[in-house]
Design a protein around this motif. Structure first.
Motif, short mmCIF file in Angstrom:
data_model
loop_
_atom_site.label_atom_id
_atom_site.label_comp_id
_atom_site.label_asym_id
_atom_site.label_seq_id
_atom_site.Cartn_x
_atom_site.Cartn_y
_atom_site.Cartn_z
N ALA A 34 0.81 -1.22 0.00
CA ALA A 34 0.00 0.00 0.00
C ALA A 34 0.85 1.27 0.00
N SER A 35 2.12 1.12 0.28
CA SER A 35 3.01 2.28 0.34
C SER A 35 3.28 2.85 -1.05
N SER A 36 3.25 4.16 -1.15
CA SER A 36 3.55 4.81 -2.44
C SER A 36 5.01 4.59 -2.83
N GLU A 37 5.84 4.20 -1.89
CA GLU A 37 7.25 3.96 -2.18
C GLU A 37 7.51 2.58 -2.76
N ASN A 38 6.49 1.71 -2.77
CA ASN A 38 6.65 0.38 -3.33
C ASN A 38 6.82 0.50 -4.83
N GLY A 39 7.84 -0.15 -5.38
CA GLY A 39 8.17 -0.01 -6.79
C GLY A 39 7.45 -0.95 -7.74
N LEU A 40 6.61 -1.83 -7.21
CA LEU A 40 5.87 -2.73 -8.09
C LEU A 40 4.81 -1.95 -8.88
N PRO A 41 4.43 -2.45 -10.05
CA PRO A 41 3.37 -1.79 -10.82
C PRO A 41 2.07 -1.73 -10.01
N GLN A 42 1.34 -0.64 -10.17
CA GLN A 42 0.12 -0.39 -9.40
C GLN A 42 -0.88 -1.55 -9.50
N LYS A 43 -1.08 -2.08 -10.68
CA LYS A 43 -2.04 -3.18 -10.87
C LYS A 43 -1.62 -4.41 -10.08
N LEU A 44 -0.36 -4.76 -10.15
CA LEU A 44 0.15 -5.91 -9.41
C LEU A 44 0.00 -5.69 -7.90
N ARG A 45 0.33 -4.50 -7.45
CA ARG A 45 0.17 -4.17 -6.03
C ARG A 45 -1.28 -4.34 -5.61
N ALA A 46 -2.20 -3.82 -6.39
CA ALA A 46 -3.62 -3.92 -6.06
C ALA A 46 -4.07 -5.38 -6.03
N ASP A 47 -3.62 -6.16 -7.00
CA ASP A 47 -3.98 -7.58 -7.03
C ASP A 47 -3.44 -8.31 -5.81
N LEU A 48 -2.21 -8.03 -5.44
CA LEU A 48 -1.61 -8.69 -4.28
C LEU A 48 -2.27 -8.24 -2.98
N ILE A 49 -2.67 -7.00 -2.91
CA ILE A 49 -3.41 -6.53 -1.73
C ILE A 49 -4.73 -7.27 -1.62
N SER A 50 -5.41 -7.47 -2.75
CA SER A 50 -6.67 -8.22 -2.75
C SER A 50 -6.45 -9.65 -2.26
N VAL A 51 -5.40 -10.27 -2.73
CA VAL A 51 -5.06 -11.62 -2.27
C VAL A 51 -4.80 -11.60 -0.77
N GLY A 52 -4.02 -10.63 -0.34
CA GLY A 52 -3.70 -10.52 1.08
C GLY A 52 -4.92 -10.31 1.95
N LEU A 53 -5.85 -9.52 1.49
CA LEU A 53 -7.09 -9.31 2.24
C LEU A 53 -7.91 -10.59 2.32
N TRP A 54 -7.93 -11.36 1.23
CA TRP A 54 -8.61 -12.65 1.27
C TRP A 54 -7.95 -13.58 2.29
N VAL A 55 -6.62 -13.61 2.27
CA VAL A 55 -5.88 -14.45 3.23
C VAL A 55 -6.22 -14.04 4.65
N MET A 56 -6.26 -12.74 4.90
CA MET A 56 -6.59 -12.25 6.25
C MET A 56 -8.01 -12.66 6.65
N ARG A 57 -8.97 -12.50 5.73
CA ARG A 57 -10.36 -12.87 6.04
C ARG A 57 -10.49 -14.37 6.27
N GLU A 58 -9.87 -15.16 5.40
CA GLU A 58 -9.98 -16.61 5.52
C GLU A 58 -9.30 -17.11 6.80
N SER A 59 -8.16 -16.54 7.13
CA SER A 59 -7.48 -16.96 8.37
C SER A 59 -8.30 -16.57 9.59
N GLU A 60 -9.00 -15.45 9.52
CA GLU A 60 -9.87 -15.05 10.62
C GLU A 60 -11.05 -16.01 10.75
N GLU A 61 -11.58 -16.47 9.64
CA GLU A 61 -12.67 -17.45 9.68
C GLU A 61 -12.20 -18.74 10.35
#
Length: 115
Positions: A64-91
């Motif tokens: 989520a950091s603006s200093e991250n050098g990955l392409p914006q689309k890839l960052r967004a996709d990985l954040i989505s994956v990470g949020l799913w992981v967080m939700r699933e692990s909470e379940e």
């Protein structure tokens, strides 16, 4: 323990940064596999879920950091994956799921992408 931003690691050695991330993901996979064998209410499950949530929390914060050098689309996709992981692990933590296989598969896919 020092928290190093993803870009700082990549500036030093992109290969080393990916290796560190892959090593952390492989550890999480091993812990999740142990948890799956032991069951959702086991100590192994508690430890695995804690580790996975902490690891993905770090990943998401860095992505989520603006200093991250990955392409914006890839960052967004990985954040989505990470949020799913967080939700699933909470379940799993709440006893409403035992989907360790899904967490293992996603983690393995991301880990393999870091080669």
């Amino acid at each position: 323990m020092y928290k190093i931003a993803y870009n700082e690691v990549l500036d030093e050695s992109p290969r080393e940064g990916r290796l560190q991330e892959r090593t952390a993901l492989e550890r999480s996979i091993a812990m999740l596999q142990d948890a799956e064998r032991a069951g959702a209410g086991s100590r192994e499950a508690i430890d695995a879920i804690f580790f996975v949530r902490k690891l993905w929390g770090i990943f998401i914060e860095d992505l989520a950091s603006s200093e991250n050098g990955l392409p914006q689309k890839l960052r967004a996709d990985l954040i989505s994956v990470g949020l799913w992981v967080m939700r699933e692990s909470e379940e799993i933590r709440l006893g409403r799921s035992s989907n360790f296989a899904g967490l293992i598969d996603v983690s393995r896919t991301i880990s393999e992408g870091l080669q």
